[in-house]
Design a protein around this motif. Structure first.
Motif, short mmCIF file in Angstrom:
data_model
loop_
_atom_site.label_atom_id
_atom_site.label_comp_id
_atom_site.label_asym_id
_atom_site.label_seq_id
_atom_site.Cartn_x
_atom_site.Cartn_y
_atom_site.Cartn_z
N ARG A 73 23.21 39.28 35.59
CA ARG A 73 22.86 39.71 36.87
C ARG A 73 23.31 38.57 37.84
O ARG A 73 23.64 38.68 39.16
CB ARG A 73 21.18 39.61 37.22
CG ARG A 73 20.50 40.76 36.30
CD ARG A 73 19.31 40.98 36.52
NE ARG A 73 19.10 41.52 37.71
CZ ARG A 73 19.02 42.95 37.99
NH1 ARG A 73 19.24 43.84 37.05
NH2 ARG A 73 18.73 43.47 39.09
N GLN A 74 23.17 37.03 37.27
CA GLN A 74 23.68 35.99 38.30
C GLN A 74 25.05 36.15 38.68
O GLN A 74 25.53 35.92 39.61
CB GLN A 74 23.54 34.73 37.59
CG GLN A 74 23.93 33.61 38.18
CD GLN A 74 23.91 32.34 37.22
OE1 GLN A 74 23.00 32.20 36.33
NE2 GLN A 74 24.84 31.30 37.55
N LEU A 75 26.03 36.51 37.68
CA LEU A 75 27.39 36.96 37.89
C LEU A 75 27.42 37.69 39.01
O LEU A 75 28.43 37.55 39.88
CB LEU A 75 28.19 37.18 36.56
CG LEU A 75 28.26 36.17 35.55
CD1 LEU A 75 28.90 36.62 34.06
CD2 LEU A 75 29.48 35.20 36.10
N VAL A 76 26.87 38.92 38.79
CA VAL A 76 27.12 40.11 39.75
C VAL A 76 26.54 39.48 41.16
O VAL A 76 27.37 39.84 42.15
CB VAL A 76 26.40 41.46 39.38
CG1 VAL A 76 26.69 42.22 40.41
CG2 VAL A 76 27.01 41.62 38.17
N ALA A 77 25.33 38.85 41.32
CA ALA A 77 25.13 38.48 42.69
C ALA A 77 25.92 37.21 43.18
O ALA A 77 26.24 37.40 44.44
CB ALA A 77 23.54 37.91 42.20
#
Length: 282
Positions: A175-179
Motif C-alpha cells: 500500500r505504501q508503494l502505491v500511495a
C-alpha cells in the motif's frame, strides 16, 4: 577539456538565472545578479569550493554525475547541456540518461556513510546509486533496465520482488508503494514518464488497479523494515530518507534497529569481504 570556455559558460548561465526560477526569494537587498555560487552548490549538491574552482578554470574534469547535477541546477536546455558536456570533454548522454544520474553530492554522501547501507533513488523508485553495504544487504538494484528499473513495477509484476520483507510487512509495503506513486503523480501531473508507468502497471496487475482506485496519497520519510537476508536471516532496519530540494531524488539510509541486527549486519560485511578476497589455487 576547455577550462576557460567552461568557466565562462558556467558563470554566464549562473548570472542569467533569476532566483525565483529555482524557488529562491529575491529580496530587495540582493545585489548579486542571478544566482550566488553557494546557491548553485546547494541545488546541485556539491561544495561551494568546487563551483568556485570550476568558474575560475582551476578544476579537474567534472564527472558525468557532476555535469548532470549542474545541468539541473542551472536549468540548461538540451542544447546548452550538450554544450556543457562538450566543454568538459565528455560526449553528452541522452536526456533520459542525464535525468537518471545520481546527484554528485548524494554520491559523495554514499562514500562518507561507509559501512552504513545507503542508496540514491529517484522519486519513482529507481535506484541510481548504491554503496557496497547496501548491495550486500539488498542486492544490486542498479542492474535493472526498462520498467524493471522501478521497484513498484517489479513489486506488482514479479513474485520474487517481495522476498526481502517479512510476511507481516508485505501488505503495508504494498500500500505504501502505491500511495507514494500517487503522490509523485500528483506532483508531476502530466509527466509522460509517470502516466506511462501508471498505465502499464494498471494493465499488468489487478492488485495495483484496485489499490490505485482507492486514491490513497502518502509519502513516508521514516520507517522500520525487517529485511530477510538468505545468508544471515532477518535484519530490523530503521530507514531514514533525505529528499533533494526539487524532490527528484532521495537518499535512503538504513541503520540497525537493535543489537542482534548490528551483529548480523557485521557478519554480512565479513561474508562480503571473504567472497571478494582472492581464493587460493587448488
Amino acid at each position: 577539456m576547455e577550462r576557460e570556455e567552461l568557466a565562462d559558460f558556467l558563470r554566464g548561465r549562473r548570472e542569467a538565472i533569476r532566483p525565483a526560477e529555482v524557488g529562491i526569494t529575491d529580496g530587495p537587498r540582493r545585489r548579486t545578479r542571478g544566482l550566488r555560487r553557494e546557491e548553485v552548490a546547494m541545488i546541485a549538491g556539491m561544495s561551494v569550493d568546487y563551483v568556485v574552482r570550476l568558474e575560475q578554470g582551476r578544476s579537474s574534469r567534472p564527472s558525468l554525475q557532476m555535469l548532470g547535477a549542474l545541468s539541473r541546477a542551472l536549468r540548461l536546455s538540451e542544447e546548452e547541456r550538450a554544450h556543457l558536456f562538450h566543454l568538459a570533454g565528455h560526449a553528452p548522454p541522452p536526456a533520459v540518461e542525464v535525468a537518471r544520474l545520481a546527484r554528485a553530492g548524494l554520491v559523495r554522501m554514499l562514500d562518507l556513510l561507509g559501512d552504513t547501507p545507503a542508496l540514491v533513488m529517484s522519486d519513482l523508485g529507481e535506484v541510481l546509486a548504491q554503496n557496497r553495504t547496501s548491495m550486500l544487504l539488498m542486492g544490486d538494484h542498479e542492474r535493472f533496465s526498462g520498467d524493471r528499473r522501478y521497484l513498484v513495477y517489479r513489486w506488482f509484476t514479479e513474485a520474487g520482488a517481495r522476498g526481502t520483507l517479512s510476511p507481516e510487512e508485505d501488505e503495508q509495503r504494498t500500500r505504501q508503494l502505491v500511495a507514494d506513486l500517487r503522490a509523485t503523480a500528483g506532483r508531476r501531473a502530466g509527466d509522460p514518464e509517470v502516466t506511462g508507468l501508471v498505465e502499464r502497471l494498471r494493465t499488468a496487475s489487478a492488485e495495483f488497479r484496485g489499490l490505485w482506485a482507492e486514491h490513497e496519497v502518502a509519502v513516508r520519510r521514516a520507517d522500520r523494515k525487517t529485511l530477510v537476508h538468505p545468508r544471515v536471516g532477518p535484519l530490523v532496519m530503521d530507514c531514514e530518507t533525505l529528499v533533494t530540494p526539487d524532490q527528484g531524488q532521495l537518499l535512503l539510509v538504513l541503520t540497525p534497529a537493535d543489537a542482534e541486527t548490528r551483529e548480523r549486519l557485521e557478519l554480512l560485511r565479513v561474508i562480503g569481504v571473504q567472497e571478494l578476497s582472492p581464493q587460493p589455487s587448488p
